[in-house]
Write a protein that holds these residues in place. Structure first.
Motif, PDB file in Angstrom:
ATOM      1  N   UNK A 157      12.990  29.606  -7.451  1.00  0.00           N
ATOM      2  CA  UNK A 157      13.089  30.074  -8.834  1.00  0.00           C
ATOM      3  C   UNK A 157      11.682  30.173  -9.423  1.00  0.00           C
ATOM      4  N   UNK A 158      11.423  31.251 -10.156  1.00  0.00           N
ATOM      5  CA  UNK A 158      10.173  31.395 -10.896  1.00  0.00           C
ATOM      6  C   UNK A 158      10.527  31.234 -12.378  1.00  0.00           C
ATOM      7  N   UNK A 159      10.000  30.184 -12.994  1.00  0.00           N
ATOM      8  CA  UNK A 159      10.461  29.805 -14.331  1.00  0.00           C
ATOM      9  C   UNK A 159       9.779  30.592 -15.455  1.00  0.00           C
ATOM     10  N   UNK A 160       8.662  31.237 -15.152  1.00  0.00           N
ATOM     11  CA  UNK A 160       7.992  32.046 -16.179  1.00  0.00           C
ATOM     12  C   UNK A 160       8.043  33.534 -15.840  1.00  0.00           C
ATOM     13  N   UNK A 161       9.068  33.932 -15.100  1.00  0.00           N
ATOM     14  CA  UNK A 161       9.115  35.313 -14.619  1.00  0.00           C
ATOM     15  C   UNK A 161       9.283  36.329 -15.746  1.00  0.00           C
ATOM     16  N   UNK A 162       9.925  35.917 -16.837  1.00  0.00           N
ATOM     17  CA  UNK A 162      10.220  36.896 -17.886  1.00  0.00           C
ATOM     18  C   UNK A 162       8.951  37.407 -18.561  1.00  0.00           C
ATOM     19  N   UNK A 163       7.998  36.522 -18.828  1.00  0.00           N
ATOM     20  CA  UNK A 163       6.758  36.964 -19.455  1.00  0.00           C
ATOM     21  C   UNK A 163       5.929  37.816 -18.498  1.00  0.00           C
ATOM     22  N   UNK A 164       5.925  37.471 -17.218  1.00  0.00           N
ATOM     23  CA  UNK A 164       5.196  38.277 -16.237  1.00  0.00           C
ATOM     24  C   UNK A 164       5.858  39.641 -16.092  1.00  0.00           C
ATOM     25  N   UNK A 165       7.172  39.667 -16.168  1.00  0.00           N
ATOM     26  CA  UNK A 165       7.900  40.940 -16.084  1.00  0.00           C
ATOM     27  C   UNK A 165       7.473  41.888 -17.204  1.00  0.00           C
ATOM     28  N   UNK A 166       7.311  41.342 -18.418  1.00  0.00           N
ATOM     29  CA  UNK A 166       6.863  42.181 -19.535  1.00  0.00           C
ATOM     30  C   UNK A 166       5.497  42.795 -19.256  1.00  0.00           C
ATOM     31  N   UNK A 167       4.591  42.013 -18.705  1.00  0.00           N
ATOM     32  CA  UNK A 167       3.256  42.525 -18.362  1.00  0.00           C
ATOM     33  C   UNK A 167       3.344  43.623 -17.308  1.00  0.00           C
ATOM     34  N   UNK A 168       4.213  43.439 -16.327  1.00  0.00           N
ATOM     35  CA  UNK A 168       4.342  44.427 -15.259  1.00  0.00           C
ATOM     36  C   UNK A 168       4.998  45.715 -15.760  1.00  0.00           C
ATOM     37  N   UNK A 169       5.959  45.581 -16.665  1.00  0.00           N
ATOM     38  CA  UNK A 169       6.548  46.780 -17.283  1.00  0.00           C
ATOM     39  C   UNK A 169       5.487  47.561 -18.048  1.00  0.00           C
ATOM     40  N   UNK A 170       4.650  46.830 -18.775  1.00  0.00           N
ATOM     41  CA  UNK A 170       3.580  47.483 -19.539  1.00  0.00           C
ATOM     42  C   UNK A 170       2.584  48.185 -18.625  1.00  0.00           C
ATOM     43  N   UNK A 171       2.439  47.644 -17.386  1.00  0.00           N
ATOM     44  CA  UNK A 171       1.507  48.246 -16.426  1.00  0.00           C
ATOM     45  C   UNK A 171       2.127  49.432 -15.690  1.00  0.00           C
ATOM     46  N   UNK A 179      -1.552  32.613  -8.728  1.00  0.00           N
ATOM     47  CA  UNK A 179      -2.196  31.956  -9.869  1.00  0.00           C
ATOM     48  C   UNK A 179      -1.345  32.069 -11.134  1.00  0.00           C
ATOM     49  N   UNK A 180      -0.507  33.103 -11.198  1.00  0.00           N
ATOM     50  CA  UNK A 180       0.248  33.364 -12.420  1.00  0.00           C
ATOM     51  C   UNK A 180       1.605  32.663 -12.464  1.00  0.00           C
ATOM     52  N   UNK A 181       2.236  32.490 -11.313  1.00  0.00           N
ATOM     53  CA  UNK A 181       3.640  32.054 -11.334  1.00  0.00           C
ATOM     54  C   UNK A 181       3.767  30.538 -11.475  1.00  0.00           C
ATOM     55  N   UNK A 182       4.930  30.146 -11.941  1.00  0.00           N
ATOM     56  CA  UNK A 182       5.280  28.745 -12.173  1.00  0.00           C
ATOM     57  C   UNK A 182       6.694  28.547 -11.632  1.00  0.00           C
ATOM     58  N   UNK A 183       6.830  27.707 -10.624  1.00  0.00           N
ATOM     59  CA  UNK A 183       8.165  27.535 -10.072  1.00  0.00           C
ATOM     60  C   UNK A 183       8.157  26.857  -8.725  1.00  0.00           C
ATOM     61  N   UNK A 184       9.296  26.952  -8.050  1.00  0.00           N
ATOM     62  CA  UNK A 184       9.432  26.481  -6.673  1.00  0.00           C
ATOM     63  C   UNK A 184       9.800  27.696  -5.844  1.00  0.00           C
ATOM     64  N   UNK A 185       9.148  27.851  -4.683  1.00  0.00           N
ATOM     65  CA  UNK A 185       9.358  29.115  -3.983  1.00  0.00           C
ATOM     66  C   UNK A 185       8.913  29.067  -2.522  1.00  0.00           C
ATOM     67  N   UNK A 186       9.569  29.880  -1.750  1.00  0.00           N
ATOM     68  CA  UNK A 186       9.116  30.296  -0.426  1.00  0.00           C
ATOM     69  C   UNK A 186       9.546  31.758  -0.337  1.00  0.00           C
ATOM     70  N   UNK A 187       8.597  32.661  -0.196  1.00  0.00           N
ATOM     71  CA  UNK A 187       8.969  34.077  -0.130  1.00  0.00           C
ATOM     72  C   UNK A 187       8.179  34.794   0.950  1.00  0.00           C
ATOM     73  N   UNK A 188       8.769  35.896   1.436  1.00  0.00           N
ATOM     74  CA  UNK A 188       8.174  36.715   2.477  1.00  0.00           C
ATOM     75  C   UNK A 188       8.135  38.164   2.007  1.00  0.00           C
ATOM     76  N   UNK A 189       7.020  38.817   2.248  1.00  0.00           N
ATOM     77  CA  UNK A 189       6.848  40.220   1.859  1.00  0.00           C
ATOM     78  C   UNK A 189       6.376  41.020   3.069  1.00  0.00           C
ATOM     79  N   UNK A 190       7.056  42.139   3.298  1.00  0.00           N
ATOM     80  CA  UNK A 190       6.584  43.099   4.301  1.00  0.00           C
ATOM     81  C   UNK A 190       5.958  44.275   3.562  1.00  0.00           C
ATOM     82  N   UNK A 191       4.687  44.522   3.846  1.00  0.00           N
ATOM     83  CA  UNK A 191       3.953  45.637   3.256  1.00  0.00           C
ATOM     84  C   UNK A 191       3.793  46.694   4.334  1.00  0.00           C
ATOM     85  N   UNK A 192       4.602  47.765   4.233  1.00  0.00           N
ATOM     86  CA  UNK A 192       4.623  48.789   5.272  1.00  0.00           C
ATOM     87  C   UNK A 192       3.325  49.587   5.286  1.00  0.00           C
TER      88      UNK A 192
END
Length: 632
Positions: free
Chosen positions: A75-89, A116-129
């Motif tokens: 879970x990312x507990x501050x995702x909503x504020x980061x989402x607003x920034x990403x929408x603006x971008x 550096x931005x996120x706050x939470x507990x996480x393990x995630x994987x990303x594939x960048x094609x």
């Protein structure tokens, strides 16, 4: 909360059936749904336990042009504020989930910028094609697990080792070097797990895999530096940070409850959260029942409390299942009540808050220097702590040579260098005792001192011995025992367990608290207790720490269980690892009450049960009901 699994292998043409088999092994982590992403190079699999964006949060999630895919556990507990920034971008979202915030955050900020931005507990994987890159990260403290295995062209990574067993190129082999340290620490203490060539991604690290080259980088760590705040300002800062963290940890579209014991940590969290449901557990043959104190607190706070009794029969019959879910042997007795506690909570809620991490961040363990209730000894020890380092060390060396007296251990640990006596919270066998019972092939391993020195090297500049001990526990005991069992045994029951003390904003406060406000003549964890007392009944936060009292001694003195353990110790295959006469002698003397080596017996027993489950048995353990249990 979910389970994730992935592998990279360009030589495997039909990845789907293999991925599906691997996902099936972690279905308990996500029983609601599954998803996959497969191409010529990688396969990503996901099992979902729906918590946030129940309708739209299925994974994997892809970016706008389908070139980047993510699977995420946590879970990312501050995702909503980061989402607003990403929408603006200019990023376009298709869901309201925190997972998609990580995806677009990776695109916008890069991996290190995102972390550096996120706050939470996480393990995630990303594939960048676009980059032909597999990358992934594990949270700051190691709340969520992530393991990897690399052999030739094959790379496996995921939430649980048991999923690797379903990959045809995974070579299941016992790591012989893991056993000896385990006998001392009670958990898998090395970076390499009990499975050969399977490693943990360390807490606070991320990895990149490109063209078969694996690189692991650190992005965060604790850095203890005492501030100049007064005691009252410190208590204010602690209370504000924890209240804010608990509030952040409420975020959910399903009901949130809390685990409640008699201790200050879970009581503090519960008093701030005020959930509709709290849960506690006890044992049928134990004099002290956690549920009694928990019920008393819940009543005073006006909360519902549900408790249950674990019988000896159901605890022991389901011990193989518990060790199966842990992936590696862990002889911490609290594994048993935690499993049954999350099973109980699963009847009413999907998310639970718990108190893990408070002892490490706020110096709550007795071994940090809290071995006496004598006010005179505690005051004298406080004075000794203020002396110059050289004088303190000379006093400690003198105390070490003295005959024992009341308060000697407290005074010694208040003055000695941490490196001389502290290896972490668990200490079962010393190395000589381990050597006495192990066969030669299992004596070749890193020494206990070599294991802990890796952490002590990073804090060699610290003058504060307590901070050194905290740092060691934060990187040994906490991620490899405390948090591992919290994650695995809650997910075994398809529960999301959240730990609001282990929040990076709380950690910023904890880093600066002077030791004199934590360990002093009043108590351990002093400033935290004072903060908690603002929300709890009078003096509740000053109750003695009990942990989960588990009646191992009574079990081992009970003839049927003793005979069961003895029959396991006598099996032929056990001679591969142990001198059977030696371990039977330890067991027999414990049964006859000639010695109290319950922890040694339990640690050996745990390993053998685990080994039997993963290397000898052909069936996965299933839950066994106690048909004789009397329910309220």
């Amino acid at each position: 909360m979910c389970g994730i699994i992935a592998f990279a292998d360009k030589t495997m043409l039909n990845k789907k059936p293999v991925l599906n088999n691997m996902m099936e092994m972690i279905k308990h982590r996500g029983p609601n749904s599954s998803g996959e992403y497969i191409n010529d190079t990688v396969a990503l699999g996901f099992r979902r336990l729906s918590i946030i964006d129940l309708k739209g949060g299925s994974q994997p999630i892809l970016n706008e042009d389908g070139s980047v895919a993510i699977i995420f556990n946590g879970e990312i507990y501050n995702y909503q504020s980061i989402r607003e920034d990403l929408l603006a971008a200019g990023h376009i979202f298709t869901t309201h989930s925190d997972t998609e915030v990580l995806l677009h955050g990776y695109e916008e900020y890069g991996m290190e910028g995102l972390l550096k931005k996120i706050r939470g507990m996480f393990a995630f994987l990303i594939w960048d094609d676009n980059k032909q890159l597999l990358t992934g990260a594990r949270d700051f403290f190691g709340i969520k697990p992530m393991y990897y295995y690399q052999d030739g062209d094959t790379f496996l990574v995921g939430s649980e080792i048991k999923a690797f067993l379903q990959h045809p190129k995974f070579k299941k082999e016992l790591n012989k070097e893991a056993l000896k340290p385990y006998l001392t620490f009670q958990y898998s203490a090395l970076d390499e797990t009990f499975f050969k060539n399977v490693y943990r991604v360390p807490e606070g690290h991320y990895f990149t895999l490109k063209d078969g080259d694996l690189e692991i980088k650190k992005y965060w760590d604790m850095d203890f530096k005492a501030n100049q705040l007064s005691l009252s300002e410190t208590i204010d800062a602690i209370d504000k940070s924890i209240a804010d963290s608990v509030e952040s940890h409420r975020i959910s579209e399903v009901e949130v409850g809390s685990l409640l014991s008699s201790g200050v940590d879970s009581s503090y969290v519960t008093a701030l959260l005020r959930p509709e449901h709290t849960f506690s557990i006890g044992f049928d043959n134990n004099k002290y029942h956690e549920g009694d104190a928990a019920k008393a607190l819940a009543d005073r706070l006006g909360l519902e409390n549900k408790s249950d009794i674990v019988t000896e029969k159901e605890a022991l019959n389901n011990f193989p299942l518990i060790q199966y879910h842990l992936d590696e042997p862990d002889s911490n007795p609290s594994c048993i009540p935690l499993y049954f506690l999350t099973k109980l909570a699963h009847q009413d809620v999907t998310v639970i808050l718990s108190g893990e991490g408070a002892d490490e961040l706020f110096a709550g363990y007795a071994n940090y220097g809290d071995h006496t209730h004598s006010k005179a000894v505690r005051v004298f020890a406080d004075g000794l702590r203020q002396l110059p380092k050289g004088i303190k060390y000379r006093i400690a060396h003198g105390l070490k040579k003295m005959p024992n007296f009341h308060g000697r251990l407290h005074l010694y640990e208040s003055t000695a260098p941490a490196e001389e006596f502290f290896i972490g919270e668990a200490y079962v066998f010393n190395e000589e005792q381990s050597a006495d019972i192990l066969k030669p092939d299992y004596q070749k391993s890193a020494t206990v001192q070599e294991i802990v020195t890796e952490s002590y090297k990073k804090v060699r500049s610290y003058d504060d011995e307590v901070k050194k001990m905290q740092y060691l526990d934060i990187h040994q005991f906490m991620p490899k025992d405390i948090l591992l069992k919290a994650d695995k045994l809650s997910m075994a029951n398809s529960m999301e367990l959240r730990v609001p003390f282990l929040d990076k904003e709380v950690a910023k406060v904890a880093e600066g608290v002077p030791t004199k406000y934590l360990i002093n003549s009043h108590s351990s964890k002093y400033a935290l207790r004072e903060a908690a007392n603002r929300h709890l009944p009078e003096e509740w936060a000053n109750r003695t720490k009990l942990g989960f009292p588990v009646p191992i001694k009574q079990w081992l003195e009970d003839e049927p269980f003793y005979q069961e353990v003895r029959s396991l110790f006598e099996q032929d295959w056990v001679s591969e690892f142990f001198d059977q006469d030696a371990i039977l002698d330890i067991l027999d003397k414990t049964f006859r009450q000639e010695s109290d080596d319950r922890r040694k017996v339990w640690t050996i027993y745990t390993f053998l049960v685990w080994y039997k489950v993963f290397f000898r048995d052909e069936e996965i353990p299933t839950f066994v009901e106690d048909t004789d249990k009397v329910t309220a």
